[in-house]
Design a protein around this motif. Structure first.
Motif, PDB file in Angstrom:
ATOM      1  N   HIS A 175     -33.442  67.608  74.665  1.00 32.33           N
ATOM      2  CA  HIS A 175     -33.266  69.067  74.736  1.00 32.33           C
ATOM      3  C   HIS A 175     -32.216  69.369  75.801  1.00 32.33           C
ATOM      4  O   HIS A 175     -32.000  68.567  76.710  1.00 32.33           O
ATOM      5  CB  HIS A 175     -34.577  69.753  75.139  1.00 32.33           C
ATOM      6  N   ASP A 176     -31.581  70.547  75.714  1.00 36.37           N
ATOM      7  CA  ASP A 176     -30.682  70.941  76.810  1.00 36.37           C
ATOM      8  C   ASP A 176     -31.518  71.285  78.038  1.00 36.37           C
ATOM      9  O   ASP A 176     -31.193  70.886  79.151  1.00 36.37           O
ATOM     10  CB  ASP A 176     -29.849  72.171  76.404  1.00 36.37           C
ATOM     11  N   ILE A 177     -32.596  72.046  77.789  1.00 41.07           N
ATOM     12  CA  ILE A 177     -33.400  72.526  78.915  1.00 41.07           C
ATOM     13  C   ILE A 177     -34.885  72.321  78.637  1.00 41.07           C
ATOM     14  O   ILE A 177     -35.386  72.649  77.549  1.00 41.07           O
ATOM     15  CB  ILE A 177     -33.110  74.023  79.171  1.00 41.07           C
ATOM     16  N   LEU A 178     -35.557  71.799  79.643  1.00 39.99           N
ATOM     17  CA  LEU A 178     -37.009  71.630  79.561  1.00 39.99           C
ATOM     18  C   LEU A 178     -37.620  72.631  80.549  1.00 39.99           C
ATOM     19  O   LEU A 178     -37.246  72.647  81.728  1.00 39.99           O
ATOM     20  CB  LEU A 178     -37.374  70.196  79.950  1.00 39.99           C
ATOM     21  N   ILE A 179     -38.542  73.447  80.057  1.00 41.17           N
ATOM     22  CA  ILE A 179     -39.176  74.445  80.929  1.00 41.17           C
ATOM     23  C   ILE A 179     -40.622  74.017  81.162  1.00 41.17           C
ATOM     24  O   ILE A 179     -41.402  73.902  80.210  1.00 41.17           O
ATOM     25  CB  ILE A 179     -39.125  75.856  80.296  1.00 41.17           C
TER      26      ILE A 179
ATOM     27  N   LEU B  95     -36.618  82.236  75.483  1.00 36.07           N
ATOM     28  CA  LEU B  95     -35.993  83.107  74.481  1.00 36.07           C
ATOM     29  C   LEU B  95     -34.544  83.425  74.862  1.00 36.07           C
ATOM     30  O   LEU B  95     -33.649  83.416  74.011  1.00 36.07           O
ATOM     31  CB  LEU B  95     -36.793  84.415  74.347  1.00 36.07           C
ATOM     32  N   ALA B  96     -34.331  83.699  76.157  1.00 39.39           N
ATOM     33  CA  ALA B  96     -32.977  84.042  76.609  1.00 39.39           C
ATOM     34  C   ALA B  96     -32.028  82.858  76.415  1.00 39.39           C
ATOM     35  O   ALA B  96     -30.890  83.025  75.959  1.00 39.39           O
ATOM     36  CB  ALA B  96     -33.010  84.467  78.081  1.00 39.39           C
ATOM     37  N   LEU B  97     -32.479  81.650  76.723  1.00 37.14           N
ATOM     38  CA  LEU B  97     -31.612  80.469  76.631  1.00 37.14           C
ATOM     39  C   LEU B  97     -31.367  80.077  75.173  1.00 37.14           C
ATOM     40  O   LEU B  97     -30.252  79.699  74.800  1.00 37.14           O
ATOM     41  CB  LEU B  97     -32.238  79.295  77.395  1.00 37.14           C
TER      42      LEU B  97
ATOM     43  N   LEU C 245     -28.710  77.252  73.375  1.00 37.80           N
ATOM     44  CA  LEU C 245     -29.199  76.038  74.049  1.00 37.80           C
ATOM     45  C   LEU C 245     -30.511  75.591  73.401  1.00 37.80           C
ATOM     46  O   LEU C 245     -31.309  76.422  72.949  1.00 37.80           O
ATOM     47  CB  LEU C 245     -29.385  76.322  75.544  1.00 37.80           C
ATOM     48  N   ARG C 246     -30.719  74.281  73.351  1.00 39.69           N
ATOM     49  CA  ARG C 246     -31.963  73.738  72.772  1.00 39.69           C
ATOM     50  C   ARG C 246     -33.006  73.648  73.878  1.00 39.69           C
ATOM     51  O   ARG C 246     -32.792  73.009  74.905  1.00 39.69           O
ATOM     52  CB  ARG C 246     -31.720  72.347  72.189  1.00 39.69           C
ATOM     53  N   VAL C 247     -34.149  74.310  73.649  1.00 41.19           N
ATOM     54  CA  VAL C 247     -35.125  74.491  74.713  1.00 41.19           C
ATOM     55  C   VAL C 247     -36.479  73.909  74.316  1.00 41.19           C
ATOM     56  O   VAL C 247     -36.903  74.033  73.167  1.00 41.19           O
ATOM     57  CB  VAL C 247     -35.323  76.005  75.021  1.00 41.19           C
ATOM     58  N   CYS C 248     -37.160  73.301  75.288  1.00 42.40           N
ATOM     59  CA  CYS C 248     -38.538  72.855  75.068  1.00 42.40           C
ATOM     60  C   CYS C 248     -39.407  73.439  76.193  1.00 42.40           C
ATOM     61  O   CYS C 248     -39.022  73.398  77.363  1.00 42.40           O
ATOM     62  CB  CYS C 248     -38.595  71.328  75.103  1.00 42.40           C
TER      63      CYS C 248
END
Ligand code: FAD
Length: 408
Positions: A5-9, A21-23, A28-31
């Motif tokens: 993923h691009d970003i892991l939260i 949601l914003a990313l 961007l691919r988000v998890c």
């Protein structure tokens, strides 16, 4: 190196969900990983918690297409009345009144119950194919590499991303693992939180009564109901909370007054011990902190979630620009832009909430006279009063685009 993923939260509560949601909205691919199971995140029960959302936070939720589903449950905040008081004596005659009619933007904000906001965000995440949600799992480790971060999950296995964002609350395990130091201060106060039903209309007016042990906020909900955030010392709050409902109301009534007629409890009661937790940095290499993970503050000004949503809008804007320029979004110099944009604003807010709490949460007669005169003075000066109204509505400072209701 290819990443999952691009970003892991880490943390999918209100701020983590809004950030996802914003990313995703900027490609961007988000998890999102959160130990709370999905069915609880979208729970429907009336749990008595509500938020005073600034108008800028409402704009962000509208830009993320979440506001449409919660708008019917939101109560516009038309007026805020601030006064000094003691239990049984009613408010002092020096009342500070902020009326939305003094600004052009409409209501200063909206009261919304936690259950509606949480469910709307959980539904929006579930509906977005660009977002992976791992509900019921936990981030337990992070290993920072030159081009990615590898996160270990409680269920076993690992995930890689360019950036790990900790939206994991006041203790922020992500921040701890990144060795980000934290300033923690116990206010010696606990907030008693509940919703009440009352006989008369509130007219969209929010009240803040400053009592010696701490403030009592009465925040209007749709219909003849209000959300109460009532601050007492830890020991007194524990005593009051242990009382049966009828006795609890007997303690609340003289503090509340009778201006809304007879009152009754309308749901569950909660307590929150109040402390300040402030991360000394909001970023490290491949790590950023957002919301309460970066700054958990006193609810006296109802600004905690608003400040978190400002982080969301700011980080999303910084990352979107970096992504478009082809920069590595996990690099510390990119994340420093987010940190610099937010730090002064957060420090100012923390200083203001601490100052107001210290000034008002006592029974010193000289301070009481001084603050009553202060309230009267601000009320008499329209320019200053309008400044406070714009501040409460979140309209001051260098606003990121999502808080202006604009796409990134
Ligand atoms: C009494 C009270 C009244 C308030 N009133 C207002 C108000 O009127 N207006 C306002 O703006 N704000 C208000 N606030 C503040 C607001 O509630 C918080 O700022 C906001 O809810 C913080 O949300 P968050 O998503 O940052 O963190 P949290 O809600 O703390 O969520 C953290 C999430 O991280 C998850 N997590 C933890 N560890 C891990 C891990 N290892 N891996 C993955 N996930 C993890 C948790 O399960 C949780 O879901 C109030 C606060 C209090 C206490």
């Amino acid at each position: 190196m290819a990443v999952d993923h691009d970003i892991l939260i880490a943390g999918g509560a209100l701020n983590g969900s809004a950030l996802a949601l914003a990313l995703a909205g900027v490609g961007l691919r988000v998890c999102v990983v959160d130990p709370v199971p999905a069915k609880v995140q979208g729970a429907t029960g009336f749990d008595g918690r509500g938020y005073a959302l600034a108008v800028t936070s409402q704009r962000l939720l509208a830009a993320l297409r979440v506001w449409g589903t919660v708008a019917e449950h939101a109560q516009p905040l038309l007026e805020i009345k601030v006064s000094d008081g003691r239990a049984g004596e009613g408010p002092s005659p020096f009342v500070l009144e902020f009326d939305h009619a003094e600004i052009e933007e409409g209501p200063m904000g909206y009261m919304i119950e936690d259950r509606y906001l949480r469910r709307a965000l959980a539904d929006a995440l579930a509906d977005d194919p660009r977002i992976t949600v791992l509900a019921g799992d936990t981030v337990v480790s992070q290993d920072i590499g030159p081009a990615s971060v590898t996160a270990g999950l409680g269920s076993g296995g690992t995930l890689t991303a360019r950036l790990l964002v900790g939206c994991d609350g006041r203790r922020s395990p992500t921040g701890q693992r990144a060795a980000i130091k934290r300033f923690v201060h116990d206010y010696g106060q606990t907030a008693l939180v509940c919703a009440i039903a009352h006989e008369r209309d509130h007219g969209g007016v929010a009240h803040q009564f400053f009592m010696p042990p701490g403030p009592l906020a009465i925040l209007p909900l749709p219909g003849r109901q209000s959300s109460i955030v009532w601050t007492e010392t830890h020991a007194e709050a524990a005593r009051i909370n242990a009382l049966p409902d009828a006795d609890y109301l007997d303690v609340l009534r003289p503090r509340f007054g009778d201006f809304l007629g007879e009152i009754a409890l309308a749901g569950a009661r909660f307590t929150y011990p109040l402390n300040l937790t402030l991360a000394m940095a909001f970023h490290a290499e491949r790590v950023a902190l957002v919301g309460d993970a970066a700054h958990g503050m006193h609810p006296i000004a109802g600004q905690g979630l608003n400040a978190g949503l400002k982080d969301v809008a700011t980080l999303a804007e910084v990352l979107a620009l970096a992504h478009r320029r082809g920069e590595d979004i996990g690099r510390a110099d990119v994340l420093a832009r987010y940190d610099q944009w937010r730090r002064f604003d957060v420090m100012t807010l923390v200083a203001a909430t601490n100052g107001v709490n210290a000034l008002f949460s006592n029974d010193n007669s000289m301070l009481r006279l001084g603050r009553d005169l202060g309230l009267g003075l601000v009320n008499a000066l329209p320019g200053l009063r309008r400044g406070f109204i714009r501040e409460a509505a979140g309209l001051t400072g260098d606003l990121p685009r999502l808080l202006q209701g604009r796409a990134i």
